[in-house]
Design a protein around this motif. Structure first.
Motif, PDB file in Angstrom:
ATOM      1  N   LEU A  39       0.836  -1.186   0.000  1.00  0.00           N
ATOM      2  CA  LEU A  39       0.000   0.000   0.000  1.00  0.00           C
ATOM      3  C   LEU A  39       0.880   1.250   0.000  1.00  0.00           C
ATOM      4  CD1 LEU A  39      -2.778  -1.049   2.552  1.00  0.00           C
ATOM      5  CD2 LEU A  39      -2.675  -1.411   0.079  1.00  0.00           C
ATOM      6  N   SER A  40       0.284   2.369  -0.353  1.00  0.00           N
ATOM      7  CA  SER A  40       1.051   3.609  -0.493  1.00  0.00           C
ATOM      8  C   SER A  40       1.660   4.093   0.812  1.00  0.00           C
ATOM      9  CB  SER A  40       0.157   4.708  -1.087  1.00  0.00           C
ATOM     10  OG  SER A  40      -0.990   4.932  -0.274  1.00  0.00           O
ATOM     11  N   ASP A  41       1.161   3.628   1.967  1.00  0.00           N
ATOM     12  CA  ASP A  41       1.710   4.057   3.261  1.00  0.00           C
ATOM     13  C   ASP A  41       2.830   3.144   3.746  1.00  0.00           C
ATOM     14  OD1 ASP A  41       0.106   1.822   3.854  1.00  0.00           O
ATOM     15  OD2 ASP A  41      -0.188   2.526   5.912  1.00  0.00           O
ATOM     16  N   GLY A  42       3.149   2.094   2.974  1.00  0.00           N
ATOM     17  CA  GLY A  42       4.191   1.154   3.367  1.00  0.00           C
ATOM     18  C   GLY A  42       3.675  -0.121   3.999  1.00  0.00           C
ATOM     19  N   THR A  43       2.371  -0.247   4.168  1.00  0.00           N
ATOM     20  CA  THR A  43       1.773  -1.463   4.721  1.00  0.00           C
ATOM     21  C   THR A  43       1.840  -2.600   3.705  1.00  0.00           C
ATOM     22  OG1 THR A  43       0.267  -0.313   6.224  1.00  0.00           O
ATOM     23  CG2 THR A  43      -0.432  -2.484   5.465  1.00  0.00           C
ATOM     24  N   LEU A  44       2.147  -3.821   4.194  1.00  0.00           N
ATOM     25  CA  LEU A  44       2.184  -5.014   3.342  1.00  0.00           C
ATOM     26  C   LEU A  44       0.896  -5.808   3.541  1.00  0.00           C
ATOM     27  CD1 LEU A  44       5.848  -6.210   4.050  1.00  0.00           C
ATOM     28  CD2 LEU A  44       5.040  -4.681   2.230  1.00  0.00           C
ATOM     29  N   VAL A  45       0.312  -6.279   2.445  1.00  0.00           N
ATOM     30  CA  VAL A  45      -0.933  -7.046   2.512  1.00  0.00           C
ATOM     31  C   VAL A  45      -0.812  -8.287   1.642  1.00  0.00           C
ATOM     32  CG1 VAL A  45      -3.437  -7.020   2.204  1.00  0.00           C
ATOM     33  CG2 VAL A  45      -2.250  -4.909   2.821  1.00  0.00           C
ATOM     34  N   ASN A  46      -1.193  -9.432   2.191  1.00  0.00           N
ATOM     35  CA  ASN A  46      -1.292 -10.672   1.422  1.00  0.00           C
ATOM     36  C   ASN A  46      -2.769 -10.949   1.192  1.00  0.00           C
ATOM     37  OD1 ASN A  46       1.076 -11.645   3.794  1.00  0.00           O
ATOM     38  ND2 ASN A  46       1.625 -11.194   1.692  1.00  0.00           N
ATOM     39  N   LEU A  47      -3.188 -10.935  -0.062  1.00  0.00           N
ATOM     40  CA  LEU A  47      -4.585 -11.188  -0.398  1.00  0.00           C
ATOM     41  C   LEU A  47      -4.782 -12.655  -0.755  1.00  0.00           C
ATOM     42  CD1 LEU A  47      -5.405  -8.123  -2.707  1.00  0.00           C
ATOM     43  CD2 LEU A  47      -5.941  -8.384  -0.274  1.00  0.00           C
ATOM     44  N   ASN A  48      -5.841 -13.253  -0.209  1.00  0.00           N
ATOM     45  CA  ASN A  48      -6.220 -14.606  -0.593  1.00  0.00           C
ATOM     46  C   ASN A  48      -6.959 -14.541  -1.930  1.00  0.00           C
ATOM     47  OD1 ASN A  48      -6.664 -17.335  -0.554  1.00  0.00           O
ATOM     48  ND2 ASN A  48      -7.844 -17.361   1.345  1.00  0.00           N
TER      49      ASN A  48
END
Length: 290
Positions: free
Chosen positions: A100-109
């Motif tokens: 994400l643009s704020d530096g957050t990492l996301v793993n989507l199922n």
């Protein structure tokens, strides 16, 4: 007989008095002055004269300088409140890692849908479908909030998994602290590592779980006393063709740990446990009574 200069002064004084005694002008100046800090507003009000063009200039200059000072001291705050970055939209056909643009990492199922936007004051995400694991970039001044429709999850910086199921939202915390509340905000809980919350429209049920890694990331579908409709709903995330129920008793509850990548095998195991038949068609897999 009066001189032309005297008549000119008289007319000018009459015009000045008319201007400064105009209620609309005084009200306008007062309203603007109220928007700046009180000590500056007092200076502005004291500068409003009863007559005289020189006082008009003094009042106008004071008002302009005071407003300019207030504007520059609050410009950053106003900018942060108004300016919003371009929203990000993600639609995962398969497992997907995103930044994400704020530096957050996301793993989507698989089949998860996520929208995200941020401003200088806040960060907001909406998980409209599916499941996602978040590693939130810590920011003490901007909470990170996730909406799912029936639940609101808010953190500063932590790791957690959100699963939007057929009837509610499950939140698992793997690190840090998470605040979870119902859509209406009538119930709220705080979760720490190893705590799980299942949120429905007006209630939150909290339990414990082994906090190591989300089951879906290890290829498992874990179900705990969910309705058979919800079980099939979650199984369909992993299926290329829909799994459907035909005349199946909706009161059946399903529990177990199933291989997510073996959709037909999982459907057959659920059917065997609940005395159902499985029929495979070119475009679907159907569970039906025996």
């Amino acid at each position: 007989m009066t001189s032309p200069e005297f008549d000119k002064d008289q007319k000018r004084n009459s015009l000045e008095n008319a201007i400064w005694n105009d209620p609309a002008l005084l009200e306008a100046l007062t309203k603007v002055a109220e928007k700046v800090p009180s000590e500056e507003a007092a200076d502005i009000r004291s500068s409003v004269p009863q007559s005289g063009w020189k006082w008009f200039a003094v009042a106008a200059a004071t008002l302009l300088l005071s407003f300019s000072s207030w504007w520059f001291s609050n410009a950053d705050k106003l900018k942060n409140e108004v300016v919003v970055s371009t929203a990000q939209h993600f639609d995962a056909s398969g497992p997907k890692d995103i930044n994400l643009s704020d530096g957050t990492l996301v793993n989507l199922n698989r089949h998860a849908k996520l929208q995200f936007k941020e401003s200088g004051a806040q960060r907001m995400a909406t998980l409209s479908e599916g499941e996602a694991y978040f590693e939130v970039k810590r920011d003490e001044n901007r909470p990170f909030t996730v909406f799912t429709g029936n639940a609101t999850v808010q953190v500063l910086g932590t790791a957690f998994n959100i699963d939007k199921t057929l009837v509610g939202t499950q939140v698992d915390v793997f690190h840090g602290k998470v605040s979870v509340s119902t859509q209406q905000g009538n119930k709220r809980v705080e979760l720490t590592k190893g705590m799980r919350a299942f949120v429905t429209l007006n209630d939150i049920e909290v339990t414990a779980f082994a906090a190591s890694q989300p089951d879906w990331q290890m290829g498992w579908l874990e179900l705990d006393e969910v309705s058979i409709q919800d079980a099939i709903f979650q199984l369909n995330r992993y299926s290329d063709i829909p799994v459907v129920l035909t005349r199946v008793d909706p009161s059946i509850r399903v529990s177990g740990r199933f291989k997510a990548n073996d959709v037909l095998g999982t459907a057959q195991l659920i059917a065997e446990l609940h005395q159902l038949n499985v029929r495979k068609f070119p475009d679907s897999i159907a569970l039906e009574p025996r």
